[in-house]
Design a protein around this motif. Structure first.
Motif, short mmCIF file in Angstrom:
data_model
loop_
_atom_site.label_atom_id
_atom_site.label_comp_id
_atom_site.label_asym_id
_atom_site.label_seq_id
_atom_site.Cartn_x
_atom_site.Cartn_y
_atom_site.Cartn_z
N THR A 141 0.88 -1.16 0.00
CA THR A 141 0.00 0.00 0.00
C THR A 141 0.91 1.20 0.00
O THR A 141 1.53 1.53 1.01
N VAL A 142 1.04 1.86 -1.16
CA VAL A 142 2.05 2.90 -1.32
C VAL A 142 1.55 3.98 -2.27
O VAL A 142 0.85 3.70 -3.25
N LEU A 143 1.90 5.23 -1.95
CA LEU A 143 1.61 6.37 -2.81
C LEU A 143 2.90 6.81 -3.50
O LEU A 143 3.96 6.87 -2.88
N LEU A 144 2.80 7.12 -4.78
CA LEU A 144 3.96 7.48 -5.59
C LEU A 144 3.71 8.77 -6.36
O LEU A 144 2.58 9.02 -6.81
N HIS A 145 4.76 9.57 -6.48
CA HIS A 145 4.72 10.72 -7.38
C HIS A 145 5.40 10.27 -8.66
O HIS A 145 6.61 10.05 -8.69
N CYS A 146 4.62 10.10 -9.72
CA CYS A 146 5.10 9.49 -10.95
C CYS A 146 5.33 10.55 -12.02
O CYS A 146 4.37 11.06 -12.61
N ASN A 147 6.57 10.89 -12.29
CA ASN A 147 6.89 11.85 -13.33
C ASN A 147 6.90 11.20 -14.71
O ASN A 147 6.63 11.85 -15.71
N SER A 148 7.22 9.90 -14.75
CA SER A 148 7.23 9.16 -16.01
C SER A 148 7.04 7.69 -15.68
O SER A 148 6.89 7.31 -14.51
N ALA A 149 7.10 6.86 -16.72
CA ALA A 149 6.91 5.42 -16.51
C ALA A 149 8.02 4.81 -15.68
O ALA A 149 7.84 3.74 -15.08
N GLN A 150 9.17 5.46 -15.61
CA GLN A 150 10.30 4.92 -14.88
C GLN A 150 10.74 5.79 -13.70
O GLN A 150 11.43 5.32 -12.81
N GLU A 151 10.35 7.04 -13.70
CA GLU A 151 10.76 7.97 -12.65
C GLU A 151 9.63 8.16 -11.65
O GLU A 151 8.68 8.92 -11.89
N MET A 152 9.71 7.44 -10.54
CA MET A 152 8.67 7.47 -9.53
C MET A 152 9.28 7.65 -8.14
O MET A 152 10.21 6.94 -7.79
N LYS A 153 8.74 8.58 -7.39
CA LYS A 153 9.21 8.86 -6.04
C LYS A 153 8.16 8.44 -5.02
O LYS A 153 6.98 8.74 -5.18
N GLN A 322 15.76 2.79 -23.88
CA GLN A 322 16.87 3.55 -23.31
C GLN A 322 18.12 2.68 -23.10
O GLN A 322 19.11 3.15 -22.55
N LYS A 323 18.03 1.40 -23.50
CA LYS A 323 19.13 0.44 -23.35
C LYS A 323 19.56 0.28 -21.89
O LYS A 323 20.74 0.13 -21.58
N LEU A 324 18.57 0.29 -21.02
CA LEU A 324 18.84 0.09 -19.59
C LEU A 324 18.67 -1.40 -19.28
O LEU A 324 17.69 -1.85 -18.68
N PHE A 325 19.65 -2.18 -19.72
CA PHE A 325 19.57 -3.64 -19.59
C PHE A 325 20.11 -4.09 -18.24
O PHE A 325 21.01 -3.47 -17.67
N ALA A 326 19.56 -5.18 -17.75
CA ALA A 326 20.01 -5.75 -16.48
C ALA A 326 21.14 -6.75 -16.73
O ALA A 326 21.18 -7.41 -17.77
N PRO A 327 22.06 -6.89 -15.78
CA PRO A 327 23.13 -7.88 -15.93
C PRO A 327 22.60 -9.29 -15.72
O PRO A 327 21.56 -9.49 -15.08
N LEU A 328 23.33 -10.26 -16.19
CA LEU A 328 22.89 -11.65 -16.05
C LEU A 328 23.12 -12.19 -14.65
O LEU A 328 22.75 -13.34 -14.37
N ASP A 329 23.73 -11.39 -13.78
CA ASP A 329 23.80 -11.80 -12.37
C ASP A 329 22.72 -11.09 -11.55
O ASP A 329 22.83 -10.99 -10.33
N LEU A 330 21.67 -10.62 -12.21
CA LEU A 330 20.54 -9.99 -11.53
C LEU A 330 20.01 -10.90 -10.43
O LEU A 330 19.87 -12.12 -10.62
N ASP A 331 19.73 -10.33 -9.28
CA ASP A 331 19.23 -11.11 -8.16
C ASP A 331 17.83 -10.64 -7.78
O ASP A 331 17.42 -9.52 -8.10
N ALA A 332 17.09 -11.49 -7.12
CA ALA A 332 15.77 -11.13 -6.60
C ALA A 332 15.93 -10.23 -5.37
O ALA A 332 16.81 -10.46 -4.53
N GLN A 333 15.09 -9.22 -5.28
CA GLN A 333 15.11 -8.30 -4.14
C GLN A 333 13.73 -8.31 -3.49
O GLN A 333 12.79 -7.73 -4.03
N PRO A 334 13.59 -8.95 -2.34
CA PRO A 334 12.25 -9.06 -1.72
C PRO A 334 11.68 -7.74 -1.26
O PRO A 334 10.46 -7.58 -1.21
N THR A 335 12.53 -6.78 -0.91
CA THR A 335 12.04 -5.48 -0.44
C THR A 335 12.48 -4.39 -1.40
O THR A 335 13.52 -4.49 -2.06
N TRP A 336 11.68 -3.34 -1.43
CA TRP A 336 11.97 -2.22 -2.30
C TRP A 336 12.12 -0.93 -1.50
O TRP A 336 13.09 -0.20 -1.62
N LEU A 337 11.16 -0.67 -0.61
CA LEU A 337 11.16 0.57 0.16
C LEU A 337 12.11 0.48 1.35
O LEU A 337 12.33 -0.59 1.88
#
Length: 337
Positions: A141-153, A322-337
Motif C-alpha cells: 500500500t504505497v503512494l507514488l509521485h510518478c513523473n514518467s513510466a520509470q521515474e517514480m518517487k 533507453q538500453k537500460l539492460f540488467a546484468p545476467l547476475d541480476l538477483d531477486a530483491q524481496p524489499t523495495w522501500l
C-alpha cells in the motif's frame, strides 16, 4: 516490430505475457495457485515457490503460442525482480536470466509495484504521466509521485500491514475463505457500513501514511470481544455482513483520503490506481466520486490488470528503448522501500 516476453512470479500468481514495442498485448496468461493456499487462508511462501517451479514453463509456452510467436522472435525478456516473496521471485528471475543468456537478448529488470501503476497506462492506451500513483495490493500500500513510466518517487506507504493483507486476515476471522478481497466484498454488499465505527488510522494526520493493524484488531474485538479467546467465526447473518461492510468502508475511507491528500500536496491532476484491491467495486466508486469533486482525472485498469499479471510489465519497453539492460547476475530483491 519488437516482441517482448515478460515473467511474473512475485507472489502466488504464475504469469507470462507477450507484448510489442507499441504496447500491444498479444497474450497474458495467468495460472492461479488459490487452490493450494486456500486451506491456509493466506499465501504460504514455500508452497508458492514450488508451484511456480511446476507452472512457469507451461505458462511461458502458452503465452508464446497464444501470441503466435516463438522464442526466436523475442527482442528481450522482462521479469519482475522486486519486491515480493524471495523464493517466488527467484524462480522467475532464474528463468528470465536463462532465456536471455540462451537467446542472446537483453534482460530487463522491472519493479512489480511500478508495473501496477503502468497497468493504468496500458489500459488507457495513452500517456498518463505525470500523476499520483496509488498501489493497493496484498503486499503493498504505497503512494507514488510518478513523473514518467520509470521515474517514480515514494510519497508514503503503510507502516505495518498492506490493505490487501488486512482483507485476507479479516476474511479469515469472519470465515469467508481465501482470497479475502473478493470474499469480503461479497459479504459487505449484504451489510451496513455504518454498523461499526472502526478506526481510520492517520485520518486526522497530513502525513501520507497508512496503518491497518489496529483496524484488524478492532474487527477481532468486535467479533469475539476484548477478553474472549478466539472462537468459531460468526455464522452467516447481519453481524457478519455488518462487520465486513464496516471494515471495508474503513479501509476505503483511508485510501481515498490519502490519495486526495497526495494530489493536493503534489498539485497533480491525475490519479492512477492499481493493485488487487483496485478491483473492489466500492473502492472504485469512492475514487470516482472523490476525483469528480477534486477535478482530477482517474485511471484504474480493468480487473484482470489489477491483480498480478505479466502484461503490466510492459513498462519494460521504456527500459529497452533507453538500453537500460540488467546484468545476467541480476538477483531477486524481496524489499523495495
Amino acid at each position: 516490430m519488437a516482441f517482448f516476453l515478460a515473467i511474473e512470479t512475485s507472489c502466488d500468481e504464475t504469469a507470462a505475457a507477450v507484448f510489442t514495442d507499441q504496447y500491444e498485448v498479444r497474450s497474458n496468461v495467468v495460472a492461479s495457485q488459490t487452490r493450494w493456499h486456500a486451506p491456509f487462508t493466506g499465501v504460504v511462501p514455500e508452497i508458492a515457490a514450488r508451484a511456480h517451479l511446476r507452472q512457469l514453463l507451461p505458462v511461458v509456452d502458452s503465452a508464446l503460442t497464444e501470441a503466435g510467436i516463438t522464442l526466436k522472435d523475442l527482442s528481450a525478456v522482462a521479469v519482475h525482480h522486486t519486491p515480493g516473496l524471495v523464493g517466488s521471485l527467484l524462480v522467475g528471475v532464474a528463468a528470465a536470466k536463462m532465456l536471455a543468456a540462451v537467446l542472446h537478448i537483453p534482460l530487463l529488470a522491472v519493479n512489480h509495484v511500478v508495473s501496477h501503476v503502468f497497468a493504468c497506462r496500458l489500459a488507457a492506451g495513452r500517456d498518463i504521466f505525470p500523476c499520483v500513483g496509488l498501489v493497493v495490493s496484498g503486499g503493498h500500500t504505497v503512494l507514488l509521485h510518478c513523473n514518467s513510466a520509470q521515474e517514480m518517487k515514494v510519497l508514503g506507504g503503510t507502516r505495518d500491514d498492506a490493505a490487501g493483507e488486512a482483507f485476507d486476515k479479516v476474511a479469515a476471522l469472519l470465515g469467508l475463505g481465501f482470497p479475502g478481497g473478493p470474499a469480503v466484498e461479497r459479504e459487505a454488499a449484504l451489510g451496513d457500513p455504518t454498523a461499526y465505527d472502526f478506526p481510520r488510522a492517520f485520518a486526522d494526520d497530513g502525513r501520507l501514511a497508512f496503518s491497518f493493524s489496529g483496524l484488524k484488531t478492532a474487527v477481532l474485538y468486535a467479533c469475539f470481544g476484548q477478553n474472549a479467546r478466539r472462537m468459531d467465526p460468526p455464522p452467516p447473518g447481519p453481524k457478519r455482513a455488518n462487520l465486513a461492510a464496516s471494515f471495508q468502508k474503513a479501509v476505503i475511507d483511508v485510501l481515498v483520503l490519502k490519495a486526495k491528500q497526495a494530489l493536493r500536496q503534489t498539485g497533480q491532476r491525475r490519479l492512477a490506481v492499481g493493485g488487487g484491491v483496485a478491483a473492489n467495486q466500492a473502492f472504485r466508486q469512492a475514487l470516482e466520486a472523490m476525483c469528480a469533486r477534486e477535478g482530477v482525472e482517474l485511471f484504474v485498469p480493468p480487473r484482470h490488470l489489477c491483480t498480478d499479471n505479466a502484461a503490466m510489465a510492459a513498462g519494460a519497453v521504456e527500459l529497452w528503448k533507453q538500453k537500460l539492460f540488467a546484468p545476467l547476475d541480476l538477483d531477486a530483491q524481496p524489499t523495495w522501500l
